[in-house]
Write a protein that holds these residues in place. Structure first.
Motif, mmCIF file in Angstrom:
data_model
loop_
_atom_site.group_PDB
_atom_site.id
_atom_site.type_symbol
_atom_site.label_atom_id
_atom_site.label_comp_id
_atom_site.label_asym_id
_atom_site.label_seq_id
_atom_site.Cartn_x
_atom_site.Cartn_y
_atom_site.Cartn_z
ATOM 1 N N LEU A 159 1.938 -8.289 -2.956
ATOM 2 C CA LEU A 159 1.635 -8.665 -1.573
ATOM 3 C C LEU A 159 1.241 -10.134 -1.488
ATOM 4 O O LEU A 159 1.636 -10.841 -0.549
ATOM 5 C CB LEU A 159 0.523 -7.771 -1.025
ATOM 6 N N TYR A 186 -6.954 -2.769 -1.226
ATOM 7 C CA TYR A 186 -6.812 -3.888 -0.292
ATOM 8 C C TYR A 186 -8.084 -4.720 -0.154
ATOM 9 O O TYR A 186 -8.015 -5.931 0.054
ATOM 10 C CB TYR A 186 -6.395 -3.376 1.086
ATOM 11 N N LEU A 203 -1.835 -9.922 4.363
ATOM 12 C CA LEU A 203 -0.797 -9.035 4.883
ATOM 13 C C LEU A 203 -0.087 -9.637 6.096
ATOM 14 O O LEU A 203 1.129 -9.473 6.257
ATOM 15 C CB LEU A 203 -1.411 -7.679 5.266
ATOM 16 N N LEU A 260 -1.322 -5.581 10.282
ATOM 17 C CA LEU A 260 0.044 -5.468 9.765
ATOM 18 C C LEU A 260 1.050 -6.152 10.685
ATOM 19 O O LEU A 260 1.104 -5.846 11.882
ATOM 20 C CB LEU A 260 0.425 -3.990 9.609
ATOM 21 N N VAL A 313 5.827 -4.788 8.128
ATOM 22 C CA VAL A 313 5.038 -4.029 7.146
ATOM 23 C C VAL A 313 4.603 -2.700 7.748
ATOM 24 O O VAL A 313 4.011 -2.659 8.833
ATOM 25 C CB VAL A 313 3.816 -4.838 6.682
#
Length: 282
Positions: A105, A127, A208, A237, A241
């Motif tokens: 990522l 995350y 992200l 997001l 994604v």
């Protein structure tokens, strides 16, 4: 590698399809159960799949102090760019698992307006590392931590012997947690001020929004490494994604009936869908 170091890749046989690079988790390798399962499944679907071992992983110490960490974007990017140069007519995708997913990522987010990969999948990513660090010190997650930490210590001892720097192993036997290892080794070697700085800056939740490649995130609500409140929210997001969160699955588990693995079914399906679309556009 450009700095005169090296890393190793293990490849399944080449059936002639798109290239899929698998990034393993902390303490993992091409021999990890999830890697073996995914390599077989990807090969069965016509992909040429290989595992990229991060520096010092895969059983052979690398030549530099540098190893790998949750935000290691440079090495995956370098490998993908070399694959692009060597096989310019092939589509290229990547699958990252746990730490490998976090590194993937970060690599995708750093790409900016360019297209590093045609699509990607990240599985069981921690995350928010401060939350993950707390989770690892309670319940069944402590068993994961103990097992993986022992492998990390073995890798570090081998590297110190190769580099003739046994002084860097001082206090290794007394380490009982990732935080102790990260504070003493991971953070200072890779340019972080301390463990807290590493956990904050390397958390993939922060990057992200910069990803522009079709990317599937697969997670389980009962992952012992991450509480549900640590997962990305819809506003975290971008359009490309998608988060797929399952009620169960643990950490890189996702077992179905009769020992089948959901990941071995879902990941090739996602990659086939997006890579075929890209192929048709070409």
């Amino acid at each position: 590698m450009p700095d005169d170091d090296f890393l190793s890749l293990d490849w399944a046989p080449d059936p002639g399809g798109p290239v899929v690079l698998l990034l393993h988790g902390l303490g993992g390798s091409s021999r990890s159960a999830y890697a073996v399962s995914l390599l077989r499944a990807l090969h069965a679907h016509g992909f040429w799949a290989g595992v990229m071992h991060f520096r010092g992983a895969g059983g052979e110490p690398n030549r530099k102090l540098r190893g790998y960490h949750m935000a290691e974007a440079d090495d995956p990017r370098e490998v993908v760019m070399q694959l692009r140069r060597r096989y310019p007519r092939r589509l290229v995708a990547a699958v990252g698992v746990s730490l490998g997913g976090s590194a993937l990522l970060h690599a995708l987010a750093r790409d900016g307006g360019e297209t590093l990969l045609d699509c990607a999948v990240a599985v069981s990513v921690p995350y928010r590392l401060p939350i993950a660090e707390r989770c690892l010190n309670r319940g069944v997650a402590r068993l994961y931590q103990r097992r993986i930490l022992e492998e990390m210590k073995r890798q570090w001892r081998r590297k110190c012997r190769v580099l003739a720097r046994l002084d860097l192993c001082s206090g290794l036997d007394e380490m009982r947690s990732f935080r102790q290892f990260d504070a003493r080794i991971t953070a200072p070697i890779h340019g972080f001020a301390d463990a807290d700085d590493y956990y904050e800056r390397a958390s993939s939740i922060h990057v992200l929004g910069d990803i522009r490649v079709p990317t599937l995130l697969i997670h389980a609500a009962n992952d012992p490494f991450m509480t549900p409140d640590g997962l990305p929210a819809p506003e975290d997001l971008p359009e490309q994604v998608v988060l797929e969160c399952h009620r169960s699955g643990g950490h890189v588990g996702f077992l179905e009936r009769a020992g089948r693995r959901y990941l071995a079914r879902r990941i090739p399906a996602f990659l086939s869908q997006h890579l075929q679309r890209d192929h048709d556009r070409r």
